[in-house]
Design a protein around this motif. Structure first.
Motif, mmCIF file in Angstrom:
data_model
loop_
_atom_site.group_PDB
_atom_site.id
_atom_site.type_symbol
_atom_site.label_atom_id
_atom_site.label_comp_id
_atom_site.label_asym_id
_atom_site.label_seq_id
_atom_site.Cartn_x
_atom_site.Cartn_y
_atom_site.Cartn_z
ATOM 1 N N VAL A 159 9.173 -6.234 -0.787
ATOM 2 C CA VAL A 159 9.481 -4.910 -0.254
ATOM 3 C C VAL A 159 9.918 -5.055 1.196
ATOM 4 O O VAL A 159 9.375 -5.870 1.938
ATOM 5 C CB VAL A 159 8.231 -4.001 -0.345
ATOM 6 N N VAL A 160 10.908 -4.252 1.585
ATOM 7 C CA VAL A 160 11.338 -4.199 2.981
ATOM 8 C C VAL A 160 11.192 -2.758 3.450
ATOM 9 O O VAL A 160 11.728 -1.841 2.833
ATOM 10 C CB VAL A 160 12.800 -4.665 3.160
ATOM 11 N N ILE A 161 10.434 -2.582 4.529
ATOM 12 C CA ILE A 161 10.291 -1.272 5.146
ATOM 13 C C ILE A 161 11.167 -1.272 6.382
ATOM 14 O O ILE A 161 11.016 -2.126 7.257
ATOM 15 C CB ILE A 161 8.828 -0.982 5.530
ATOM 16 N N ARG A 162 12.095 -0.319 6.451
ATOM 17 C CA ARG A 162 13.018 -0.226 7.582
ATOM 18 C C ARG A 162 12.714 1.045 8.365
ATOM 19 O O ARG A 162 12.668 2.126 7.788
ATOM 20 C CB ARG A 162 14.464 -0.196 7.102
ATOM 21 N N VAL A 163 12.515 0.881 9.663
ATOM 22 C CA VAL A 163 12.244 2.015 10.537
ATOM 23 C C VAL A 163 13.329 2.025 11.598
ATOM 24 O O VAL A 163 13.417 1.114 12.423
ATOM 25 C CB VAL A 163 10.850 1.911 11.203
ATOM 26 N N SER A 164 14.156 3.046 11.552
ATOM 27 C CA SER A 164 15.245 3.176 12.517
ATOM 28 C C SER A 164 14.897 4.277 13.510
ATOM 29 O O SER A 164 14.749 5.435 13.147
ATOM 30 C CB SER A 164 16.556 3.511 11.790
ATOM 31 N N GLY A 196 18.787 -4.540 16.573
ATOM 32 C CA GLY A 196 19.789 -3.481 16.505
ATOM 33 C C GLY A 196 19.217 -2.080 16.355
ATOM 34 O O GLY A 196 19.772 -1.269 15.625
ATOM 35 N N GLY A 197 18.099 -1.795 17.029
ATOM 36 C CA GLY A 197 17.510 -0.461 16.965
ATOM 37 C C GLY A 197 16.725 -0.185 15.697
ATOM 38 O O GLY A 197 16.352 0.949 15.429
ATOM 39 N N GLU A 198 16.459 -1.235 14.904
ATOM 40 C CA GLU A 198 15.749 -1.047 13.642
ATOM 41 C C GLU A 198 14.631 -2.077 13.503
ATOM 42 O O GLU A 198 14.836 -3.264 13.744
ATOM 43 C CB GLU A 198 16.714 -1.188 12.469
ATOM 44 N N LEU A 199 13.452 -1.605 13.115
ATOM 45 C CA LEU A 199 12.325 -2.476 12.803
ATOM 46 C C LEU A 199 12.351 -2.751 11.310
ATOM 47 O O LEU A 199 12.489 -1.822 10.503
ATOM 48 C CB LEU A 199 11.002 -1.800 13.182
ATOM 49 N N ARG A 200 12.249 -4.018 10.928
ATOM 50 C CA ARG A 200 12.200 -4.397 9.512
ATOM 51 C C ARG A 200 10.895 -5.141 9.255
ATOM 52 O O ARG A 200 10.609 -6.141 9.912
ATOM 53 C CB ARG A 200 13.387 -5.280 9.146
ATOM 54 N N VAL A 201 10.134 -4.643 8.292
ATOM 55 C CA VAL A 201 8.880 -5.271 7.886
ATOM 56 C C VAL A 201 9.084 -5.761 6.460
ATOM 57 O O VAL A 201 9.358 -4.972 5.560
ATOM 58 C CB VAL A 201 7.692 -4.286 7.961
ATOM 59 N N ARG A 202 8.974 -7.081 6.271
ATOM 60 C CA ARG A 202 9.165 -7.686 4.948
ATOM 61 C C ARG A 202 7.807 -8.100 4.392
ATOM 62 O O ARG A 202 7.038 -8.782 5.057
ATOM 63 C CB ARG A 202 10.065 -8.912 5.056
ATOM 64 N N ILE A 203 7.560 -7.675 3.138
ATOM 65 C CA ILE A 203 6.307 -8.011 2.466
ATOM 66 C C ILE A 203 6.671 -8.591 1.100
ATOM 67 O O ILE A 203 7.133 -7.854 0.224
ATOM 68 C CB ILE A 203 5.403 -6.775 2.294
ATOM 69 N N PRO A 204 6.490 -9.892 0.916
ATOM 70 C CA PRO A 204 6.864 -10.486 -0.368
ATOM 71 C C PRO A 204 5.840 -10.183 -1.458
ATOM 72 O O PRO A 204 4.686 -9.869 -1.178
ATOM 73 C CB PRO A 204 6.887 -11.993 -0.056
ATOM 74 N N TYR A 205 6.302 -10.298 -2.696
ATOM 75 C CA TYR A 205 5.395 -10.172 -3.829
ATOM 76 C C TYR A 205 4.549 -11.439 -3.918
ATOM 77 O O TYR A 205 4.976 -12.507 -3.473
ATOM 78 C CB TYR A 205 6.162 -9.991 -5.143
ATOM 79 N N GLN A 206 3.374 -11.315 -4.492
ATOM 80 C CA GLN A 206 2.546 -12.490 -4.732
ATOM 81 C C GLN A 206 3.194 -13.334 -5.816
ATOM 82 O O GLN A 206 3.915 -12.819 -6.670
ATOM 83 C CB GLN A 206 1.146 -12.084 -5.196
ATOM 84 N N ASP A 207 2.892 -14.602 -5.779
ATOM 85 C CA ASP A 207 3.339 -15.502 -6.830
ATOM 86 C C ASP A 207 2.661 -15.062 -8.126
ATOM 87 O O ASP A 207 1.433 -14.922 -8.167
ATOM 88 C CB ASP A 207 2.945 -16.935 -6.473
ATOM 89 N N PRO A 208 3.434 -14.804 -9.193
ATOM 90 C CA PRO A 208 2.829 -14.311 -10.445
ATOM 91 C C PRO A 208 1.734 -15.227 -10.978
ATOM 92 O O PRO A 208 0.797 -14.765 -11.608
ATOM 93 C CB PRO A 208 3.998 -14.238 -11.423
#
Length: 127
Positions: free
Chosen positions: A40-45, A103-115
């Motif tokens: 999941v990527v959460i983008r906050v502009s 570029g004026g945007e915060l990106r928070v990346r949260i990977p999925y767990q290994d199945p």
């Protein structure tokens, strides 16, 4: 003829956000959550908010993203510009969260767990 300079707008925007916040309102960043194959990527502009005022705090499975306003870095008076809270599902790997501002945007990346780590048999100790 240019009546208002770009520099003036960049300097006044945080002041307006602060006045709005102190008056009972909050800054309104654009928040998008994108589900991707890897996670999941959460983008906050929030272009008017300085990058160093952003905070990303993980508490159990709750992720808080917020920004605060200080007139100067040593000020003790802090006004919240915005707060967004996310309840994160169990299938995300909370140990590998990454955040970057560009570029004026915060990106928070949260990977999925290994199945393969999601379900496993637990060994039983025998005494």
């Amino acid at each position: 003829m240019k009546l208002i300079s770009q520099e003036f707008l960049q300097n006044i925007a945080p002041q307006l956000d602060l006045l709005n916040t102190l008056g009972g309102g909050v800054a309104q960043p654009q928040v998008r959550v994108q589900k991707r194959e890897q996670g999941v990527v959460i983008r906050v502009s929030a272009p008017s908010v300085r990058p160093e005022t952003f905070h990303v705090v993980l508490n159990n499975n709750r992720l808080d993203i917020f920004a605060e306003y200080r007139h100067s870095p040593e000020d003790e008076l802090v006004a919240p510009l915005f707060v967004h809270t996310f309840q994160l599902p169990r299938e995300l790997d909370l140990t590998r969260i990454e955040a970057e501002h560009e570029g004026g945007e915060l990106r928070v990346r949260i990977p999925y767990q290994d199945p393969s780590n999601r379900q496993r048999e637990i060994d039983i100790r025998y005494n």
